[in-house]
Scaffold this motif. Structure first.
Motif, PDB file in Angstrom:
ATOM      1  N   SER A   1     -65.116 102.918  -8.341  1.00 29.18           N
ATOM      2  CA  SER A   1     -64.979 104.314  -7.914  1.00 29.18           C
ATOM      3  C   SER A   1     -65.238 104.539  -6.414  1.00 29.18           C
ATOM      4  N   ASP A   2     -65.685 103.501  -5.712  1.00 27.35           N
ATOM      5  CA  ASP A   2     -66.043 103.693  -4.289  1.00 27.35           C
ATOM      6  C   ASP A   2     -64.835 103.510  -3.370  1.00 27.35           C
ATOM      7  N   TYR A   3     -63.748 104.207  -3.666  1.00 25.95           N
ATOM      8  CA  TYR A   3     -62.553 104.032  -2.843  1.00 25.95           C
ATOM      9  C   TYR A   3     -62.743 104.550  -1.417  1.00 25.95           C
ATOM     10  N   LYS A   4     -63.609 105.583  -1.249  1.00 34.08           N
ATOM     11  CA  LYS A   4     -63.822 106.151   0.081  1.00 34.08           C
ATOM     12  C   LYS A   4     -64.564 105.194   1.008  1.00 34.08           C
ATOM     13  N   GLU A   5     -65.302 104.249   0.406  1.00 36.20           N
ATOM     14  CA  GLU A   5     -66.095 103.329   1.217  1.00 36.20           C
ATOM     15  C   GLU A   5     -65.368 102.009   1.514  1.00 36.20           C
TER      16      GLU A   5
ATOM     17  N   GLU B   1     -63.375  99.263   3.198  1.00 40.73           N
ATOM     18  CA  GLU B   1     -63.020  98.861   4.567  1.00 40.73           C
ATOM     19  C   GLU B   1     -61.789  97.949   4.564  1.00 40.73           C
TER      20      GLU B   1
ATOM     21  N   LYS C   1     -58.786  95.989   1.704  1.00 41.70           N
ATOM     22  CA  LYS C   1     -58.237  95.865   0.348  1.00 41.70           C
ATOM     23  C   LYS C   1     -57.095  94.858   0.346  1.00 41.70           C
TER      24      LYS C   1
ATOM     25  N   TYR D   1     -61.689  94.403  -3.108  1.00 39.60           N
ATOM     26  CA  TYR D   1     -62.171  95.481  -2.244  1.00 39.60           C
ATOM     27  C   TYR D   1     -63.407  95.004  -1.467  1.00 39.60           C
TER      28      TYR D   1
ATOM     29  N   LEU E   1     -66.191  96.691   0.936  1.00 36.60           N
ATOM     30  CA  LEU E   1     -66.706  97.990   1.380  1.00 36.60           C
ATOM     31  C   LEU E   1     -67.320  97.890   2.787  1.00 36.60           C
ATOM     32  N   ARG E   2     -67.573  99.052   3.348  1.00 37.16           N
ATOM     33  CA  ARG E   2     -68.220  99.092   4.663  1.00 37.16           C
ATOM     34  C   ARG E   2     -69.637  98.504   4.569  1.00 37.16           C
TER      35      ARG E   2
END
Length: 420
Positions: free
Chosen positions: A78-82, A84, A86, A99, A101-102
């Protein structure tokens, strides 16, 4: 096809149909079984600083984060907004999404983790230099302070050599050079001092000779002008009142002759000015009126003798005498801040702009040489003696217009005294 069995150990299976040849043959499958725990542990052992998730159809299959329970169903990502980074990859026919992430920022945790290194760096950069500075202070700072103290004493003209200079560094060289300079200056002072005293004595003698020359010029200058005024008026009017004017002239003449002291109080000088103005009023009659005004605190200020009279005479001869209409002469002495102002103003004929410029130049540059080359000596003489008396701190202002009169303003330093 990915799947998981519900038992304490989570497994990942890749299943794929195999090609077969001809009809009637049975369907064949390829199954690849992978140990979930081993793969996930290897992924965590990579020690990535950022969270990494490998997903299939939106579910998290692998992750380098702790906290996964192998007995639970796969979680949804669910952390698509984070996200960095893909990437989609096809492995054995399964579409896997990767994925990244930042990076997670945990400043306090990192500081705590690196606290020993920070303490070591702090010690190296603070305590060690502080110890070095303290060690150098006795050698460098103390000697610099000593030099500074010695240099401050030079403001009192007290040059003292520095004792016990033994260091071989730059500060030691500076101290030794200072000692050589002090020794040299002391020698020069002893040599120059006697020459300076002799020079000052010669200067004083020269100034006295110049004053005597100025006095010898100014005495007949006033006498002849005053006598000429009386003579002309006596011839024209033939009046006995001339005796009174001669008496005033005698009072003035005694001032010219008595040069025991070149300086005179302003109050005494104004008495001479009044006698002179009475003589001129006797000469011009109703053509001349005058007014004298001296502030009380200026009465005892000292000025060169016959200074104000010189400017009053100039106003009469070059202002009132050349004008047929009646005129006034105003002589005022007053204090303005730290200066004494002497103002001589007439409503006579005035001067042209060229004459004003010439007179300003003579007053400003009054000197013995200028006296020798000029015909008129009165104003230059007075200006020169004012400059000598005030050590060249006198200021002259000359203003006026042709046909309306002339105003002379003299500014001198006000000398505080018990009387004034």
């Amino acid at each position: 096809v990915l799947g998981a069995v519900m038992h304490p150990e989570r497994h990942v299976y890749f299943v794929r149909k195999m090609n077969y040849y001809g009809g009637g043959q049975s369907e064949k499958l390829l199954k690849i079984e992978m140990d979930y725990s081993t793969i996930n542990k290897n992924l965590q052992n990579l020690n990535y600083d950022t969270p990494v998730y490998i997903c299939h159809e939106g579910k998290i299959i692998f992750s380098n984060r702790d906290g996964e329970n192998i007995g639970d169903e796969y979680e949804k990502f669910s952390d698509y907004k984070e996200v960095e980074y893909k990437k989609t990859s096809n492995i054995y026919g399964a579409q896997l999404e990767i994925y990244v992430l930042r990076p997670e920022t945990d400043l306090i945790g990192k500081l705590v983790e690196r606290l020993p290194m920070l303490l070591l760096l702090f010690s190296i950069n603070i305590f060690f230099p502080l110890i070095m500075v303290l060690l150098l202070n006795r050698s460098l700072t103390a000697r610099i302070s000593r030099l500074s103290s010695i240099f401050r004493n030079t403001e009192d003209e007290n040059l003292v050599e520095i004792e016990n200079v033994s260091a071989k560094d730059e500060i030691g060289d500076l101290m030794r050079n200072y000692n050589r300079m002090v020794s040299r200056i002391t020698t020069l002072v002893n040599i120059v001092y006697k020459n300076r005293i002799l020079e000052q004595e010669m200067t004083v003698a020269r100034q006295k000779a110049e004053l005597l020359a100025l006095r010898s010029q100014i005495n007949p200058h006033f006498l002849f002008n005053a006598l000429e005024s009386i003579r002309m008026h006596s011839v024209i009017r033939k009046e006995k009142i001339t005796a009174e004017m001669v008496e005033k002239l005698a009072v003035m003449q005694r001032q010219y002759v008595d040069w025991g002291e070149d300086l005179i109080e302003v109050g005494k000088e104004m008495e001479i000015v009044k006698n002179y103005m009475d003589l001129q009023q006797y000469r011009f009659g109703k053509r001349l009126s005058y007014r004298l005004d001296v502030e009380t605190e200026c009465q005892h200020q000292k000025i060169p003798k016959l200074t104000i009279v010189t400017f009053a005479e100039n106003a009469c001869v070059h202002g009132i005498e050349k004008k047929t209409a009646p005129g006034w002469i105003f002589i005022t002495v007053y204090r303005e801040n730290e200066e004494m102002c002497i103002e001589v103003e007439d409503t006579g004929e005035g001067m042209t702009e060229k004459e004003f410029d010439s007179m300003r130049r003579k007053m400003k540059n009054a000197s013995i040489e200028l006296l020798e080359n000029e015909k008129g000596v009165g104003i230059i003489n007075a200006c020169l003696r004012l400059k000598m008396m005030s050590h060249d701190r006198v200021q002259f202002e000359l203003n006026g217009e042709e046909g309306t009169g002339v105003s002379v303003l003299i500014r001198l330093p006000f000398i505080e005294s018990e009387k004034g």
